[in-house]
Scaffold this motif. Structure first.
Motif, short mmCIF file in Angstrom:
data_model
loop_
_atom_site.label_atom_id
_atom_site.label_comp_id
_atom_site.label_asym_id
_atom_site.label_seq_id
_atom_site.Cartn_x
_atom_site.Cartn_y
_atom_site.Cartn_z
N ARG A 73 43.18 44.83 32.32
CA ARG A 73 42.67 44.49 33.65
C ARG A 73 43.81 44.00 34.54
NH1 ARG A 73 39.23 39.38 35.03
NH2 ARG A 73 38.84 39.75 37.21
N LEU A 74 44.67 43.18 34.00
CA LEU A 74 45.81 42.68 34.75
C LEU A 74 46.76 43.82 35.12
CD1 LEU A 74 47.03 40.10 35.87
CD2 LEU A 74 48.19 39.78 33.70
N ALA A 77 56.05 41.31 34.49
CA ALA A 77 55.71 41.68 35.87
C ALA A 77 55.96 40.48 36.79
CB ALA A 77 54.25 42.10 35.96
N PRO A 78 56.57 40.73 37.94
CA PRO A 78 56.82 39.61 38.86
C PRO A 78 55.50 39.07 39.42
CG PRO A 78 57.40 41.69 39.88
CD PRO A 78 57.06 42.00 38.45
N PHE A 79 55.51 37.80 39.78
CA PHE A 79 54.32 37.18 40.34
C PHE A 79 54.06 37.83 41.70
CE2 PHE A 79 51.81 33.72 42.22
CZ PHE A 79 50.91 33.53 41.19
N PRO A 80 52.86 38.34 41.93
CA PRO A 80 52.58 39.06 43.17
C PRO A 80 52.63 38.15 44.40
CG PRO A 80 50.59 38.82 41.87
CD PRO A 80 51.69 38.27 41.05
N MET A 81 53.23 38.66 45.45
CA MET A 81 53.36 37.91 46.69
C MET A 81 52.57 38.59 47.80
SD MET A 81 55.21 35.46 45.67
CE MET A 81 55.60 34.61 47.17
N ARG A 110 46.60 37.08 41.23
CA ARG A 110 47.03 35.69 41.09
C ARG A 110 45.96 34.84 40.39
NH1 ARG A 110 49.75 33.63 46.71
NH2 ARG A 110 51.83 34.44 46.29
N ALA A 111 44.70 35.08 40.76
CA ALA A 111 43.61 34.31 40.13
C ALA A 111 43.57 34.58 38.64
CB ALA A 111 42.29 34.67 40.78
#
Length: 180
Positions: free
Chosen positions: A25-26, A159-163, A142-143
């Motif tokens: 899912r991620l 994976a980079p943290f989404p911005m 993010r959630a």
């Protein structure tokens, strides 16, 4: 004893399946972010291109042409770190040039102006939608990434943290009101 081992094995398999499903899912959310970002980039490029084309067409007065051309050029050439600022400045330039309906009417009356105004109107309407889709996907990812299970088992991998993409995307009221 055998029954206990079977139940432990079943529990471990269930936990593994759940973690695998969460990781999938991620991964799908990250793919959705990538697709939404590509769509946002395409809409931003389209808006800057139409604005630049309109600025060089000779339809606008020279001062408005210079302001619009420089903002559109800066938005197209901006590095990733400066992109939000450059796109916000293009939005401000569009509002400054097309803040009044007579300016829009002057563009529409020029040869080829009706088509140029229609393209610009479509472009400035699509940018906020594309940005909203992107930021919604970022918010969902993010959630999910904040959950303990995702952090503890490192389900996000590398994976980079989404911005989110934050910019001023309010369209010029004279452009939008006329076509609504």
């Amino acid at each position: 004893m055998t029954t206990t081992l079977i139940w432990i094995a079943v529990a471990l398999v269930a936990i593994g399946l759940y973690l695998s499903w969460t990781a999938g899912r991620l991964d799908r959310l990250h793919a959705r972010i990538d697709a939404a970002r590509a769509a946002l980039d395409a809409q931003l490029l389209r808006r800057a291109s139409v604005a630049q084309e309109l600025a060089t067409s000779g339809v606008l007065d020279p001062a408005a042409s210079i302001v619009l051309y420089e903002a559109a050029h800066a938005a197209r050439q901006a590095e990733e770190e400066q992109r939000e600022v450059a796109e916000s400045e293009l939005s401000q330039a569009l509002r400054a040039v097309f803040e009044e309906a007579p300016q829009v009417e002057a563009v529409r009356e020029a040869p080829g102006g009706e088509e140029a105004a229609r393209e610009l109107t479509e472009a400035v309407r699509r940018v906020p939608m594309a940005r909203r889709f992107h930021n919604d996907a970022v918010r969902a990812a993010r959630a999910l990434r904040r959950h303990r299970k995702v952090r503890w088992f490192r389900l996000a991998g590398h994976a980079p943290f989404p911005m989110a993409f934050e910019m001023d995307d309010e369209p010029p009221s004279a452009l939008v009101d006329r076509s609504a």
